[in-house]
Design an enzyme around this catalytic site. Structure first.
Site, PDB file in Angstrom:
ATOM      1  N   GLY A  49       0.783  -1.237   0.000  1.00  0.00           N
ATOM      2  CA  GLY A  49       0.000   0.000   0.000  1.00  0.00           C
ATOM      3  C   GLY A  49       0.806   1.274   0.000  1.00  0.00           C
ATOM      4  O   GLY A  49       0.321   2.317  -0.429  1.00  0.00           O
ATOM      5  N   ASP A 105       0.621   3.579   4.324  1.00  0.00           N
ATOM      6  CA  ASP A 105      -0.499   4.281   3.712  1.00  0.00           C
ATOM      7  C   ASP A 105      -1.456   4.846   4.748  1.00  0.00           C
ATOM      8  O   ASP A 105      -1.892   5.977   4.646  1.00  0.00           O
ATOM      9  CB  ASP A 105      -1.235   3.360   2.722  1.00  0.00           C
ATOM     10  CG  ASP A 105      -1.523   1.966   3.280  1.00  0.00           C
ATOM     11  OD1 ASP A 105      -1.345   1.744   4.501  1.00  0.00           O
ATOM     12  OD2 ASP A 105      -1.919   1.084   2.507  1.00  0.00           O
ATOM     13  N   ASP A 108      -4.373   2.972  11.139  1.00  0.00           N
ATOM     14  CA  ASP A 108      -5.744   2.606  11.485  1.00  0.00           C
ATOM     15  C   ASP A 108      -5.757   2.260  12.979  1.00  0.00           C
ATOM     16  O   ASP A 108      -5.791   3.157  13.812  1.00  0.00           O
ATOM     17  CB  ASP A 108      -6.152   1.439  10.575  1.00  0.00           C
ATOM     18  CG  ASP A 108      -7.618   1.086  10.652  1.00  0.00           C
ATOM     19  OD1 ASP A 108      -8.455   1.984  10.649  1.00  0.00           O
ATOM     20  OD2 ASP A 108      -7.938  -0.120  10.690  1.00  0.00           O
ATOM     21  N   LYS A 136      -6.811   7.324  10.890  1.00  0.00           N
ATOM     22  CA  LYS A 136      -8.221   7.249  11.314  1.00  0.00           C
ATOM     23  C   LYS A 136      -8.232   7.361  12.829  1.00  0.00           C
ATOM     24  O   LYS A 136      -8.168   6.357  13.525  1.00  0.00           O
ATOM     25  CB  LYS A 136      -8.807   5.882  10.943  1.00  0.00           C
ATOM     26  CG  LYS A 136      -9.178   5.692   9.498  1.00  0.00           C
ATOM     27  CD  LYS A 136      -9.829   4.316   9.336  1.00  0.00           C
ATOM     28  CE  LYS A 136     -10.122   4.019   7.899  1.00  0.00           C
ATOM     29  NZ  LYS A 136     -10.466   2.587   7.702  1.00  0.00           N
ATOM     30  N   PHE A 157     -14.056   2.757   4.990  1.00  0.00           N
ATOM     31  CA  PHE A 157     -13.051   2.010   4.234  1.00  0.00           C
ATOM     32  C   PHE A 157     -12.670   2.787   2.981  1.00  0.00           C
ATOM     33  O   PHE A 157     -13.505   3.056   2.118  1.00  0.00           O
ATOM     34  CB  PHE A 157     -13.569   0.616   3.879  1.00  0.00           C
ATOM     35  CG  PHE A 157     -12.468  -0.270   3.384  1.00  0.00           C
ATOM     36  CD1 PHE A 157     -11.572  -0.850   4.276  1.00  0.00           C
ATOM     37  CD2 PHE A 157     -12.289  -0.498   2.026  1.00  0.00           C
ATOM     38  CE1 PHE A 157     -10.526  -1.642   3.831  1.00  0.00           C
ATOM     39  CE2 PHE A 157     -11.244  -1.290   1.566  1.00  0.00           C
ATOM     40  CZ  PHE A 157     -10.377  -1.862   2.478  1.00  0.00           C
ATOM     41  N   ASP A 164      -5.952  -0.594  -1.191  1.00  0.00           N
ATOM     42  CA  ASP A 164      -6.676  -1.539  -2.039  1.00  0.00           C
ATOM     43  C   ASP A 164      -7.967  -2.040  -1.403  1.00  0.00           C
ATOM     44  O   ASP A 164      -8.172  -1.928  -0.200  1.00  0.00           O
ATOM     45  CB  ASP A 164      -5.803  -2.761  -2.328  1.00  0.00           C
ATOM     46  CG  ASP A 164      -5.672  -3.671  -1.106  1.00  0.00           C
ATOM     47  OD1 ASP A 164      -5.334  -3.169  -0.027  1.00  0.00           O
ATOM     48  OD2 ASP A 164      -5.949  -4.884  -1.228  1.00  0.00           O
ATOM     49  N   ARG A 170      -5.702   0.119  -6.163  1.00  0.00           N
ATOM     50  CA  ARG A 170      -4.461   0.747  -5.701  1.00  0.00           C
ATOM     51  C   ARG A 170      -4.020   1.867  -6.641  1.00  0.00           C
ATOM     52  O   ARG A 170      -3.362   2.806  -6.222  1.00  0.00           O
ATOM     53  CB  ARG A 170      -3.324  -0.291  -5.620  1.00  0.00           C
ATOM     54  CG  ARG A 170      -3.485  -1.306  -4.505  1.00  0.00           C
ATOM     55  CD  ARG A 170      -2.166  -2.015  -4.290  1.00  0.00           C
ATOM     56  NE  ARG A 170      -2.285  -3.244  -3.525  1.00  0.00           N
ATOM     57  CZ  ARG A 170      -2.293  -3.325  -2.195  1.00  0.00           C
ATOM     58  NH1 ARG A 170      -2.227  -2.226  -1.476  1.00  0.00           N
ATOM     59  NH2 ARG A 170      -2.387  -4.487  -1.598  1.00  0.00           N
TER      60      ARG A 170
HETATM   61  P1  5GP Z   1      -3.401  -0.887  11.407  1.00  0.00           P
HETATM   62  O1  5GP Z   1      -2.356  -1.912  11.677  1.00  0.00           O
HETATM   63  O2  5GP Z   1      -3.013   0.512  11.739  1.00  0.00           O
HETATM   64  O3  5GP Z   1      -4.724  -1.271  12.001  1.00  0.00           O
HETATM   65  O4  5GP Z   1      -3.748  -0.970   9.902  1.00  0.00           O
HETATM   66  C1  5GP Z   1      -2.915  -0.584   8.937  1.00  0.00           C
HETATM   67  C2  5GP Z   1      -3.189  -1.340   7.674  1.00  0.00           C
HETATM   68  O5  5GP Z   1      -4.578  -1.727   7.540  1.00  0.00           O
HETATM   69  C3  5GP Z   1      -2.897  -0.440   6.520  1.00  0.00           C
HETATM   70  O6  5GP Z   1      -1.537  -0.575   6.125  1.00  0.00           O
HETATM   71  C4  5GP Z   1      -3.854  -0.959   5.474  1.00  0.00           C
HETATM   72  O7  5GP Z   1      -3.234  -2.016   4.786  1.00  0.00           O
HETATM   73  C5  5GP Z   1      -5.026  -1.512   6.235  1.00  0.00           C
HETATM   74  N1  5GP Z   1      -6.162  -0.564   6.294  1.00  0.00           N
HETATM   75  C6  5GP Z   1      -6.636   0.064   7.384  1.00  0.00           C
HETATM   76  N2  5GP Z   1      -7.662   0.865   7.078  1.00  0.00           N
HETATM   77  C7  5GP Z   1      -7.851   0.753   5.749  1.00  0.00           C
HETATM   78  C8  5GP Z   1      -8.767   1.354   4.811  1.00  0.00           C
HETATM   79  O8  5GP Z   1      -9.655   2.177   5.120  1.00  0.00           O
HETATM   80  N3  5GP Z   1      -8.623   0.990   3.513  1.00  0.00           N
HETATM   81  C9  5GP Z   1      -7.681   0.100   3.089  1.00  0.00           C
HETATM   82  N4  5GP Z   1      -7.648  -0.174   1.788  1.00  0.00           N
HETATM   83  N5  5GP Z   1      -6.802  -0.474   3.934  1.00  0.00           N
HETATM   84  C10 5GP Z   1      -6.888  -0.152   5.244  1.00  0.00           C
HETATM   85 MG    MG Z   2      -0.883  -2.079   4.842  1.00  0.00          MG
END
Ligand code: 5GP
Ligand code: MG
Length: 185
Positions: A49, A105, A108, A136, A157, A164, A170
């Site tokens: 990403g 990217d 979250d 977020k 999302f 993606d 992407r």
């Molecule tokens: P975290 O580990 O912070 O929960 O999540 C990070 C990863 O979750 C990001 O690198 C991404 O791959 C995926 N992710 C989290 N939220 C989204 C979203 O809204 N859209 C997409 N496409 N991927 C997300």
């Molecule tokens: Mg990721």
């Protein structure tokens, strides 16, 4: 790919390519100011990403960075995070004594960036800063704040500019909210 090419599957455009580029101009200037007169950092992009954001950020830098890439997968391949990761492609540069900026990217829950920061510290880096194009805030599980953040987004999302849905979208130029009908079917 343009928004009009997938208009039926998009419910909202959050950031156009121009808006993303303008923010990356600002963030690149911050990084250049930080590293003026210092050894250039290593950018570690999290595949897949962060490819567009890592490249577009690096293009704007004056400091002569090196790149490395890591690919990790969450134990559960879904739209949420479990906090546990498998390494699919590890770091290849020697990071001993280096300043590293981890680029992802989206921040979250924060599990990915926190886990990567630990791994890069374990690899001997002197300093590890975090860069997330998006965050977020409603979803964070941790209290850390990346040093560099592009934009905050709502808890929806999003796809495009590297992000993606099932490996598609992407290459969409803008960052958009995916219509729920796409993943609810
Ligand atoms: P975290 O580990 O912070 O929960 O999540 C990070 C990863 O979750 C990001 O690198 C991404 O791959 C995926 N992710 C989290 N939220 C989204 C979203 O809204 N859209 C997409 N496409 N991927 C997300
Ligand atoms: Mg990721």
């Amino acid at each position: 790919m343009e928004v009009k090419d997938v208009a039926n599957n998009i419910s909202e455009v959050l950031f156009t390519e121009e808006q993303l580029y303008a923010r990356l101009d600002e963030l690149a200037a911050e990084i250049d100011a930080e590293y003026e007169g210092k050894e250039p950092p290593v950018l570690v992009g999290i595949l897949r990403g962060s490819v567009p954001v890592t490249y577009e950020l690096a293009k704007r830098l004056k400091t002569n960075v090196r790149f490395d890439w890591v690919a990790i997968s969450s134990y559960q391949d879904s739209m949420t995070s479990t906090g546990k990761f498998l390494i699919e492609k590890d770091i290849t540069l020697n990071l001993q004594g280096k300043n590293v900026i981890v680029v992802d990217d989206i921040y979250d829950t924060g599990d990915t960036l926190l886990w990567m920061k630990g791994r890069i510290k374990d690899a001997g880096a002197t300093n590890v800063d975090l860069f997330a194009l998006l965050e977020k805030p409603e979803v964070h599980k941790h209290s850390f704040k990346p040093k560099y953040v592009g934009f905050e987004v709502p808890n929806k999302f999003v796809v495009g500019f590297g992000l993606d849905f099932r490996q598609q979208y992407r290459h969409l130029r803008a960052i958009c909210v995916l219509s729920p009908h796409v993943y609810e079917q």
